[in-house]
Scaffold this motif. Sequence first.
Motif, PDB file in Angstrom:
ATOM      1  N   ILE A  89       0.818  -1.218   0.000  1.00 44.65           N
ATOM      2  CA  ILE A  89       0.000   0.000   0.000  1.00 44.65           C
ATOM      3  C   ILE A  89       0.852   1.269   0.000  1.00 44.65           C
ATOM      4  N   LEU A  90       0.562   2.154  -0.915  1.00 43.36           N
ATOM      5  CA  LEU A  90       1.046   3.545  -0.856  1.00 43.36           C
ATOM      6  C   LEU A  90       0.028   4.387  -1.614  1.00 43.36           C
ATOM      7  N   SER A  91      -0.458   5.441  -0.993  1.00 45.38           N
ATOM      8  CA  SER A  91      -1.313   6.342  -1.763  1.00 45.38           C
ATOM      9  C   SER A  91      -0.421   7.040  -2.783  1.00 45.38           C
ATOM     10  N   THR A  92      -1.021   7.578  -3.832  1.00 48.45           N
ATOM     11  CA  THR A  92      -0.218   8.250  -4.856  1.00 48.45           C
ATOM     12  C   THR A  92       0.585   9.420  -4.269  1.00 48.45           C
ATOM     13  N   PRO A  93      -0.040  10.312  -3.474  1.00 55.46           N
ATOM     14  CA  PRO A  93       0.787  11.388  -2.913  1.00 55.46           C
ATOM     15  C   PRO A  93       1.849  10.878  -1.928  1.00 55.46           C
ATOM     16  N   ALA A  94       1.538   9.805  -1.199  1.00 56.51           N
ATOM     17  CA  ALA A  94       2.545   9.266  -0.272  1.00 56.51           C
ATOM     18  C   ALA A  94       3.717   8.681  -1.052  1.00 56.51           C
ATOM     19  N   ALA A  95       3.439   8.028  -2.169  1.00 57.84           N
ATOM     20  CA  ALA A  95       4.529   7.491  -2.996  1.00 57.84           C
ATOM     21  C   ALA A  95       5.420   8.640  -3.465  1.00 57.84           C
ATOM     22  N   SER A  96       4.790   9.722  -3.880  1.00 54.42           N
ATOM     23  CA  SER A  96       5.554  10.888  -4.322  1.00 54.42           C
ATOM     24  C   SER A  96       6.414  11.427  -3.181  1.00 54.42           C
ATOM     25  N   CYS A  97       5.820  11.473  -2.001  1.00 51.75           N
ATOM     26  CA  CYS A  97       6.538  11.941  -0.800  1.00 51.75           C
ATOM     27  C   CYS A  97       7.739  11.051  -0.502  1.00 51.75           C
ATOM     28  N   VAL A  98       7.548   9.735  -0.564  1.00 50.46           N
ATOM     29  CA  VAL A  98       8.628   8.799  -0.231  1.00 50.46           C
ATOM     30  C   VAL A  98       9.765   8.905  -1.260  1.00 50.46           C
ATOM     31  N   ILE A  99       9.418   9.033  -2.534  1.00 52.34           N
ATOM     32  CA  ILE A  99      10.453   9.183  -3.576  1.00 52.34           C
ATOM     33  C   ILE A  99      11.321  10.403  -3.267  1.00 52.34           C
ATOM     34  N   ARG A 100      10.664  11.504  -2.904  1.00 50.09           N
ATOM     35  CA  ARG A 100      11.398  12.747  -2.657  1.00 50.09           C
ATOM     36  C   ARG A 100      12.211  12.682  -1.372  1.00 50.09           C
ATOM     37  N   LYS A 101      11.572  12.194  -0.325  1.00 53.02           N
ATOM     38  CA  LYS A 101      12.240  12.186   0.971  1.00 53.02           C
ATOM     39  C   LYS A 101      13.470  11.282   0.966  1.00 53.02           C
ATOM     40  N   HIS A 102      13.332  10.116   0.345  1.00 53.90           N
ATOM     41  CA  HIS A 102      14.447   9.155   0.344  1.00 53.90           C
ATOM     42  C   HIS A 102      15.309   9.281  -0.913  1.00 53.90           C
ATOM     43  N   LYS A 103      15.017  10.332  -1.695  1.00 50.62           N
ATOM     44  CA  LYS A 103      15.827  10.634  -2.892  1.00 50.62           C
ATOM     45  C   LYS A 103      16.068   9.393  -3.752  1.00 50.62           C
ATOM     46  N   THR A 104      15.018   8.646  -4.023  1.00 48.52           N
ATOM     47  CA  THR A 104      15.178   7.444  -4.840  1.00 48.52           C
ATOM     48  C   THR A 104      15.229   7.831  -6.317  1.00 48.52           C
ATOM     49  N   PHE A 105      15.622   6.876  -7.143  1.00 49.32           N
ATOM     50  CA  PHE A 105      15.715   7.162  -8.572  1.00 49.32           C
ATOM     51  C   PHE A 105      14.335   7.451  -9.163  1.00 49.32           C
ATOM     52  N   GLY A 106      13.332   6.773  -8.640  1.00 51.81           N
ATOM     53  CA  GLY A 106      11.967   6.961  -9.135  1.00 51.81           C
ATOM     54  C   GLY A 106      11.042   6.003  -8.414  1.00 51.81           C
ATOM     55  N   GLY A 107       9.874   5.781  -8.977  1.00 54.16           N
ATOM     56  CA  GLY A 107       8.937   4.868  -8.326  1.00 54.16           C
ATOM     57  C   GLY A 107       7.884   4.367  -9.288  1.00 54.16           C
ATOM     58  N   ILE A 108       7.270   3.261  -8.905  1.00 50.16           N
ATOM     59  CA  ILE A 108       6.171   2.722  -9.710  1.00 50.16           C
ATOM     60  C   ILE A 108       4.917   2.709  -8.837  1.00 50.16           C
ATOM     61  N   ILE A 109       3.855   3.308  -9.346  1.00 58.79           N
ATOM     62  CA  ILE A 109       2.601   3.400  -8.601  1.00 58.79           C
ATOM     63  C   ILE A 109       1.535   2.584  -9.327  1.00 58.79           C
ATOM     64  N   LEU A 110       0.872   1.736  -8.553  1.00 59.89           N
ATOM     65  CA  LEU A 110      -0.166   0.874  -9.120  1.00 59.89           C
ATOM     66  C   LEU A 110      -1.529   1.417  -8.720  1.00 59.89           C
ATOM     67  N   SER A 111      -2.271   1.890  -9.680  1.00 59.39           N
ATOM     68  CA  SER A 111      -3.589   2.433  -9.371  1.00 59.39           C
ATOM     69  C   SER A 111      -4.357   2.697 -10.644  1.00 59.39           C
ATOM     70  N   ALA A 112      -5.678   2.588 -10.541  1.00 64.60           N
ATOM     71  CA  ALA A 112      -6.531   3.125 -11.599  1.00 64.60           C
ATOM     72  C   ALA A 112      -7.409   4.193 -10.959  1.00 64.60           C
ATOM     73  N   SER A 113      -6.823   4.805  -9.917  1.00 63.19           N
ATOM     74  CA  SER A 113      -7.415   5.992  -9.297  1.00 63.19           C
ATOM     75  C   SER A 113      -8.862   5.809  -8.866  1.00 63.19           C
ATOM     76  N   HIS A 114      -9.745   6.577  -9.467  1.00 64.99           N
ATOM     77  CA  HIS A 114     -11.153   6.625  -9.070  1.00 64.99           C
ATOM     78  C   HIS A 114     -11.989   5.555  -9.759  1.00 64.99           C
ATOM     79  N   ASN A 115     -11.380   4.758 -10.630  1.00 70.26           N
ATOM     80  CA  ASN A 115     -12.164   3.733 -11.336  1.00 70.26           C
ATOM     81  C   ASN A 115     -12.388   2.521 -10.430  1.00 70.26           C
ATOM     82  N   PRO A 116     -13.516   1.831 -10.585  1.00 71.75           N
ATOM     83  CA  PRO A 116     -13.817   0.677  -9.727  1.00 71.75           C
ATOM     84  C   PRO A 116     -12.722  -0.388  -9.791  1.00 71.75           C
ATOM     85  N   GLY A 117     -12.622  -1.182  -8.732  1.00 67.47           N
ATOM     86  CA  GLY A 117     -11.629  -2.246  -8.665  1.00 67.47           C
ATOM     87  C   GLY A 117     -12.297  -3.600  -8.530  1.00 67.47           C
TER      88      GLY A 117
END
Length: 543
Positions: A89-117
Amino acid sequence: MSIRTVSTQPYADQKPGTSGLRKKVPVFQQPHYLENFVQSIFDSINAPQGATLVLGGDGRFYNRTAIQIILKMAAANGFGKVLVGRGGILSTPAASCVIRKHKTFGGIILSASHNPGGPKEDFGIKYNSGNGGPATETVTEAIFAKSKALSSYKILDAADVALDMLGISALGDMQVQVIDPVSDYAELMESLFDFAAIRALLKSGFKIKFDAMHAVNGPYAKDIIENRLGATTGSVMNAVPLEDFGGGHPDPNLTYAHDLVEIMYGDDAPDFGAASDGDGDRNMILGKHFFVTPSDSLALLAANATLVPGYKQGLAGIARSMPTSAAADRVALALNIPCYETPTGWKFFGNLMDAGKVTLCGEESFGTGSNHVREKDGLWAVLFWLNIVAARKQSVESITREHWAKYGRNFYSRYDYEGLPTEAANGVMSHLRDSFGALAGKQFGKYTIKTCDDFSYTDPVDGSVSKNQGIRILFSDGSRIIFRLSGTGTEGATLRVYLEAFEADTARHHLDAQAALKELISIALRVSELQSRTGRDKPTVIT
Ligand code: VG1
Ligand code: CO
């Protein structure tokens, strides 16, 4: 454990849309489908050997399966470490936060946002760069080009990694570190907002209801709103993320967040209501019996930003997507700061924020954010509002009405026609393009068309040009009608019609938006021939 090179055939349909690749789960379950796309990402981003990635998603169906595949592919492709949210689990903004805070090369986010699952519903994947933001168009185009020519991918033959306990484990030569998905993000929120003032507001009897819509923001909102800010237990509803979002449509608007809307318009309504979407980046703000449009919300946050500790120095500038109402432009004008108009989708804001040109940005589609991360941020917007309410000691409604009285009101609405046959939707767009010449100067009652065009954007930072970003019909009084095809749908085509009318007269600010926009709506239908060309006499959703 050995690295396996698997031969594969390219899929032709892996073109990332507004926000990554989104398809139905069965599409992703085709042999090598996800693997092909992930390899195309890895082949396009030029990560050095041993680089660190962030990985997580909104917890929808297929999240866990996809995470295991991606981890094994990252290990086989030379990454040194992956930070993954507990349980995947990582929300999209939290993933962005973690990438920045830990200065990683990048990240992969799995989501279809507001669409049903769910097993037959939507899934999605996108790559975010080291600034924490969605890959630019140049990168997403490179990924698509790779995907069409791919002949093999690399994956480690290994057992699944345990993801439900914090800690570090080895996957071949790569480390997998399972992190708490909430703590980095919650710390960032504490650094931006006056938690003491919000805590005092909530303690004084101010009632709040936050609807996490059975989606990813549940644990974030529980920790921040209930634990850290002291809202009464139960202030956060639908707080446990479910793989199918409880069968709902995790889209925070007046239609899909109906449980919350009923509460906020009921007899004993709380003072403040909010909801966020599947991956936690969208927000809806409600007062007691009152709805704030996302376009107004952006303008209001900008106008009140200096009341919030993280923004007390003022704003460098504001950016909004083209279809978003010009309410924010009026605030920018008053503050004497620049306002940028970008194409739809968060990827266009990143360059502006990285270059220090803007602090706040937003979209009409229930997205607001700032340079604290490089994604829109649902919970951040809620805390921003609570901070403003705590500082001004006024209701959401009175803050909004005062804003209209000062700046004028931009009446706004969006009509979505979902699941149209692609040819019919394209037909409406090309008919409009063919009519540009005939429409210019034409008068419809009190409205006169000034110009029509196809919105094109030149990025002020890197000079890249994005064409065909929506058809604009601009009226001489500043009113606008915009037609745009969605880039996130997974079934047929979705046509969006955006309507905006400016009203300076305070005596008319109480009007209902649909009533105020009636004439513009009928002009939109007439000039587009939408109803006859699509066979639809009403939109699927009005927001
Ligand atoms: C929609 C919205 C757009 C938003 C995008 C991603 O795109 O209109 O404003 O940025 O979704 O949001 P489209 O192309 O369907 O209009 V999210 O919360 O899905 O990441
Ligand atoms: Co979202």
